[in-house]
Motif scaffolding. Sequence first.
Motif, short mmCIF file in Angstrom:
data_model
loop_
_atom_site.label_atom_id
_atom_site.label_comp_id
_atom_site.label_asym_id
_atom_site.label_seq_id
_atom_site.Cartn_x
_atom_site.Cartn_y
_atom_site.Cartn_z
N SER A 24 31.05 51.06 49.54
CA SER A 24 31.60 50.16 50.56
C SER A 24 31.43 50.68 51.97
O SER A 24 32.02 50.15 52.91
N LYS A 25 30.62 51.72 52.14
CA LYS A 25 30.43 52.31 53.47
C LYS A 25 30.00 51.24 54.48
O LYS A 25 29.20 50.36 54.15
N LEU A 26 30.58 51.35 55.67
CA LEU A 26 30.29 50.44 56.78
C LEU A 26 30.80 49.02 56.59
O LEU A 26 30.62 48.16 57.44
N MET A 195 21.05 53.24 42.31
CA MET A 195 21.55 52.47 43.44
C MET A 195 21.08 51.02 43.25
O MET A 195 20.55 50.67 42.22
N SER A 196 21.30 50.18 44.27
CA SER A 196 20.99 48.75 44.10
C SER A 196 19.57 48.49 43.56
O SER A 196 19.37 47.62 42.72
N GLU A 197 18.61 49.25 44.06
CA GLU A 197 17.22 48.96 43.74
C GLU A 197 16.72 49.64 42.47
O GLU A 197 15.61 49.36 42.01
N ILE A 212 26.41 51.52 43.70
CA ILE A 212 25.75 50.30 44.16
C ILE A 212 26.48 49.72 45.36
O ILE A 212 27.69 49.48 45.31
N GLY A 213 25.74 49.50 46.44
CA GLY A 213 26.32 48.97 47.67
C GLY A 213 25.79 47.60 48.03
O GLY A 213 26.47 46.58 47.84
N SER A 214 24.56 47.54 48.54
CA SER A 214 24.06 46.29 49.12
C SER A 214 24.00 45.14 48.12
O SER A 214 24.16 43.98 48.50
N LYS A 215 23.78 45.44 46.85
CA LYS A 215 23.73 44.36 45.86
C LYS A 215 25.10 43.67 45.70
O LYS A 215 25.16 42.50 45.34
N GLU A 219 23.93 43.24 53.18
CA GLU A 219 23.46 44.24 54.14
C GLU A 219 24.62 44.88 54.89
O GLU A 219 25.59 44.22 55.21
N ARG A 220 24.45 46.17 55.17
CA ARG A 220 25.51 46.87 55.89
C ARG A 220 25.38 46.64 57.39
O ARG A 220 24.30 46.69 57.94
N GLN A 221 26.54 46.38 58.02
CA GLN A 221 26.54 46.26 59.48
C GLN A 221 27.60 47.18 60.03
O GLN A 221 28.62 47.41 59.41
C1 LIG Z 1 24.49 54.00 50.56
C2 LIG Z 1 24.39 54.81 49.32
C3 LIG Z 1 24.28 54.21 48.06
C4 LIG Z 1 24.22 52.70 47.85
O1 LIG Z 1 23.00 52.22 48.29
P1 LIG Z 1 22.57 50.67 48.04
O2 LIG Z 1 21.09 50.72 48.15
O3 LIG Z 1 23.21 49.88 49.11
O4 LIG Z 1 23.04 50.30 46.69
C5 LIG Z 1 24.24 55.02 46.94
N1 LIG Z 1 24.28 56.36 47.05
C6 LIG Z 1 24.38 56.99 48.24
C7 LIG Z 1 24.42 58.47 48.27
C8 LIG Z 1 24.43 56.23 49.41
O5 LIG Z 1 24.52 56.86 50.59
#
Ligand SMILES: *Cc1c(COP(=O)(O)O)cnc(C)c1O
Length: 224
Positions: A24-26, A195-197, A212-215, A219-221
């Motif tokens: 959930s960063k950003l 991660m997402s990809e 997993i973040g962006s999925k 997009e992070r803002q």
């Molecule tokens: C940001 C981050 C992720 C998530 O990345 P996404 O491509 O958005 O899923 C996973 N691991 C680390 C260490 C990150 O910094």
Amino acid sequence: MNITGQLQSIWNELPAGVRLVAVSKLHPTEMILEAYKAGQKIFGENKAQELAKKYEDLPKDIEWHFIGHLQTNKIKYIIPFVAMIHSIDSEKLLLEVNKNAQKAGRKVNVLLQIHIAKEETKYGFSPEECLDLLNSGVHKTLDAVCIRGLMGMATFTEDMTAVRSEFNMLSSFFKKLKQDFFSSAPDFNELSIGMSEDYHEAIAAGSTLVRIGSKIFGERQYYS
Ligand SMILES: *Cc1c(COP(=O)(O)O)cnc(C)c1O
């Protein structure tokens, strides 16, 4: 799709034994709260002060994982509550986390971050450095950290063959360490990759924690 829908589709894909860290960063607390209300309880952040602020503002039964490069002078912001630090990338950091955890009267779960990507910029131990650390036995003297496993990030590339081979390499290394150094430590059982990809590839290689973040959140803002 919305956050809840994305979460549900990811949960449906995770085999038993693989947990989702929602990165959930950003992203603002409202988005985290939406994911929380949908049933997601583990979140990952990569900046100590941002994490400390979100901890304050959000429900206390969230399990917070720290996944970014951690400077030793920032440990104090997260040590009272962090559930797992994925990104122990030096012996110095490991010792400092132990010292801070001791002071806080806690035992903190940590993963050793191993550098598996081709890029120069990613933090982490090389496999050799990690072996040196474990051969030194210093980790056995630390009673306020529990080394739960390894973390890694694959090269940022669309070449999935390369990604799979990096994940498989890390997975074999994890099994070797388990056998050679942690055979009497059943808690050494976490492999944080994906991660997402590339989380499908990571799961195939034996991931137990996908980050997993962006999925999930898009997009992070930057926000203030
Ligand atoms: C940001 C981050 C992720 C998530 O990345 P996404 O491509 O958005 O899923 C996973 N691991 C680390 C260490 C990150 O910094």
